[in-house]
Design a protein around this motif. Sequence first.
Motif, short mmCIF file in Angstrom:
data_model
loop_
_atom_site.label_atom_id
_atom_site.label_comp_id
_atom_site.label_asym_id
_atom_site.label_seq_id
_atom_site.Cartn_x
_atom_site.Cartn_y
_atom_site.Cartn_z
N PHE A 1 1.01 -0.81 -0.10
CA PHE A 1 -0.02 -0.31 0.69
C PHE A 1 1.42 1.47 0.17
CE2 PHE A 1 -2.14 -3.20 1.96
CZ PHE A 1 -3.73 -3.33 1.27
N GLY A 2 0.13 1.93 -0.90
CA GLY A 2 1.32 3.52 -0.93
C GLY A 2 0.75 4.17 -1.57
N ASP A 3 0.68 5.95 -1.26
CA ASP A 3 0.41 7.18 -2.27
C ASP A 3 0.73 7.25 -3.23
OD1 ASP A 3 1.61 9.80 -0.73
OD2 ASP A 3 2.11 8.28 0.05
N GLN A 4 2.13 7.20 -3.36
CA GLN A 4 2.90 7.34 -4.74
C GLN A 4 3.16 5.85 -5.24
OE1 GLN A 4 4.06 10.66 -5.29
NE2 GLN A 4 2.78 11.20 -3.34
N TYR A 5 3.14 6.08 -6.67
CA TYR A 5 3.82 5.12 -7.76
C TYR A 5 5.42 4.85 -7.55
CZ TYR A 5 -0.81 5.64 -10.06
OH TYR A 5 -1.81 5.76 -9.89
N SER A 6 5.88 5.51 -7.09
CA SER A 6 7.64 5.33 -6.21
C SER A 6 7.34 3.90 -4.78
CB SER A 6 8.25 6.64 -6.19
OG SER A 6 7.70 7.06 -5.78
N ASP A 7 5.86 4.36 -4.29
CA ASP A 7 6.01 3.49 -3.47
C ASP A 7 5.65 1.87 -3.98
OD1 ASP A 7 6.13 5.27 -1.62
OD2 ASP A 7 4.50 6.00 -1.54
N LEU A 8 4.98 2.12 -5.12
CA LEU A 8 4.41 0.89 -4.85
C LEU A 8 5.89 -0.35 -6.14
CD1 LEU A 8 1.01 1.85 -5.88
CD2 LEU A 8 2.18 0.69 -3.95
N ASP A 9 6.26 0.59 -7.30
CA ASP A 9 7.10 0.05 -7.82
C ASP A 9 8.03 -0.50 -7.69
OD1 ASP A 9 5.51 1.55 -9.97
OD2 ASP A 9 6.36 3.06 -10.38
N GLY A 10 8.77 -1.53 -8.78
CA GLY A 10 9.54 -2.71 -8.09
C GLY A 10 9.71 -3.90 -8.40
N GLY A 11 8.07 -4.14 -8.18
CA GLY A 11 7.70 -5.84 -7.65
C GLY A 11 8.19 -5.62 -5.81
N TYR A 12 8.29 -6.90 -5.83
CA TYR A 12 8.78 -7.53 -4.71
C TYR A 12 6.90 -7.31 -3.66
CZ TYR A 12 13.30 -8.08 -5.73
OH TYR A 12 14.31 -8.36 -6.30
N ALA A 13 5.88 -7.47 -4.19
CA ALA A 13 4.63 -7.47 -3.90
C ALA A 13 3.55 -8.62 -5.44
CB ALA A 13 3.96 -6.36 -4.03
N ASP A 14 2.67 -9.16 -4.93
CA ASP A 14 1.85 -9.84 -5.60
C ASP A 14 0.55 -9.04 -6.00
OD1 ASP A 14 3.05 -11.92 -4.62
OD2 ASP A 14 1.52 -12.71 -3.28
N LYS A 15 -0.16 -8.00 -5.21
CA LYS A 15 -0.54 -7.15 -5.39
C LYS A 15 -0.23 -5.55 -5.32
CE LYS A 15 -4.93 -7.12 -6.55
NZ LYS A 15 -6.84 -7.80 -6.01
N THR A 16 -0.37 -4.51 -5.59
CA THR A 16 -0.44 -2.78 -5.41
C THR A 16 -1.84 -2.35 -5.14
OG1 THR A 16 0.29 -2.33 -7.34
CG2 THR A 16 1.53 -3.19 -6.01
N PHE A 17 -1.88 -1.76 -3.76
CA PHE A 17 -3.01 -0.38 -3.64
C PHE A 17 -2.45 1.00 -3.49
CE2 PHE A 17 -3.44 -5.14 -2.46
CZ PHE A 17 -5.23 -5.20 -3.10
N LYS A 18 -2.90 1.84 -4.65
CA LYS A 18 -2.60 3.33 -5.17
C LYS A 18 -3.25 3.63 -3.51
CE LYS A 18 -0.74 6.57 -6.24
NZ LYS A 18 -1.57 7.87 -6.10
N ILE A 19 -3.12 4.86 -2.79
CA ILE A 19 -4.14 5.50 -2.06
C ILE A 19 -4.37 6.66 -3.10
CG2 ILE A 19 -4.37 6.56 0.29
CD1 ILE A 19 -4.66 3.21 0.31
N PRO A 20 -5.15 7.48 -2.72
CA PRO A 20 -5.31 8.52 -3.38
C PRO A 20 -4.73 9.56 -2.91
CG PRO A 20 -7.60 7.66 -2.97
CD PRO A 20 -6.59 6.48 -2.07
N ASN A 21 -3.65 10.30 -3.81
CA ASN A 21 -3.63 11.47 -3.30
C ASN A 21 -2.87 13.13 -4.53
OD1 ASN A 21 -1.53 13.62 -1.64
ND2 ASN A 21 0.32 12.71 -1.56
N PRO A 22 -3.74 13.31 -3.74
CA PRO A 22 -3.82 14.73 -5.56
C PRO A 22 -3.03 15.64 -4.74
CG PRO A 22 -5.81 15.07 -4.16
CD PRO A 22 -4.52 13.65 -3.78
N THR A 23 -1.91 15.19 -3.62
CA THR A 23 -1.64 17.07 -3.13
C THR A 23 0.25 17.24 -3.61
OG1 THR A 23 -1.51 16.60 -1.04
CG2 THR A 23 -3.04 17.05 -1.22
N TYR A 24 0.48 15.98 -3.45
CA TYR A 24 2.14 16.20 -4.15
C TYR A 24 2.74 14.49 -4.87
CZ TYR A 24 3.08 13.31 0.22
OH TYR A 24 2.27 12.44 1.20
N PHE A 25 3.69 15.34 -5.36
CA PHE A 25 4.62 14.07 -6.32
C PHE A 25 5.90 13.54 -6.16
CE2 PHE A 25 4.43 10.79 -9.73
CZ PHE A 25 6.17 11.04 -10.76
N VAL A 26 5.85 12.27 -5.74
CA VAL A 26 7.16 11.54 -5.44
C VAL A 26 8.01 10.88 -6.32
CG1 VAL A 26 9.20 10.90 -3.46
CG2 VAL A 26 7.24 12.13 -2.78
N SER A 27 8.96 11.15 -6.79
CA SER A 27 9.02 10.62 -8.06
C SER A 27 10.35 9.09 -7.49
CB SER A 27 9.88 11.29 -9.48
OG SER A 27 11.48 11.86 -8.07
#
Length: 267
Positions: free
Chosen positions: A241-267
Amino acid sequence: MHKPLRIAAIAATCTVAGAALYGTGAATAGQSTVNSTHEPYNIGLLVKDIDTYYGTTLDSSGVYQASPDSPYAKDLARIDASAKKSIDKAAKEAAKEHKKGAKPAVVFDIDDTLLLSLDYEKKNNYSYSSASWAAYVAQANRPEVFGTPELVQYAAAKGVTVFYNSGLSEAQRAYAVENLKKVGADVNLDTDHMFLKDTANPPSYLSGCATAGAWTCTTVQYKSGTRKHIESLGYDIVANFGDQYSDLDGGYADKTFKIPNPTYFVS
C-alpha cells in the motif's frame, strides 16, 4: 515523508490537466475565444478541485481535515474493500495444511497512506521544506487516512504479518510510532517491522545505492529493496500500500494498492 525529490502536485497536475483541457484549443467557460496555446490548468481552480475531492474542512482546533463523505473517502472505501479480499485470500491459502512456504505479509507506506498530511499541505500552500515538515511530523498528531489503520488491524487479525516501509527518517521513528498508535495502527511498531530511511547507517541490503554517509537510492530503489529484504526473511508480500507510484514500483509484491493523493508527487 523525508522527500528530497518531492515535487508539488500543483505543478505536475497543472501540466497534465492543462494538456487535457487546453491542448485541443477548445473554448472553455469564461473564455471568449478559443485558446490554442498549451496553457496549464489554472492553479486556483486546481486547489478548489483538491478541496472538493477531500471535502476539506477546518475543524474547531484549526486543523484541515478530510470529510468522511467526500469523494476521497469513497475512493478509499472501495480500495479497502478490495484489499480485504486479497488479505482474506492470502490468509485462507496460508491456512491450508498442504500450503507450505512463505508467510503472507502486507506492507504499508506511512505518510498519506496511514497518516493524512492535508493540514500541512494546506497551511504550506502545497510546498515543502525539510524544516517545516520535520516540525509537523514531530507533533505526532496527524489524523488517519480513512480506513487504512483498520486494514492494519484486519491483516493482523487474519494472521498476515504487517510491515511498514516509509520515507520518514530514522530520527522520526518515535513520532511515527506515537502517531500510528493514536490512529489505531498499533501493530508491529518495532524496528523489525517498521523500516525507515537511515541515511547515516543504511542497511547492507541497500548496498547497491547506499553506504555510510553516501545515500544515492531513489525512492523506488529504497522501497523495492526493502520489500526484497522482507521477502528474503521468508515472507510473501501479498499486498503493498502506498500513496505514490514510487511506493509501489519495483516488484516484490503480489498486488499493489494506490492510495489517492493529489497534493504532491514523489519520483
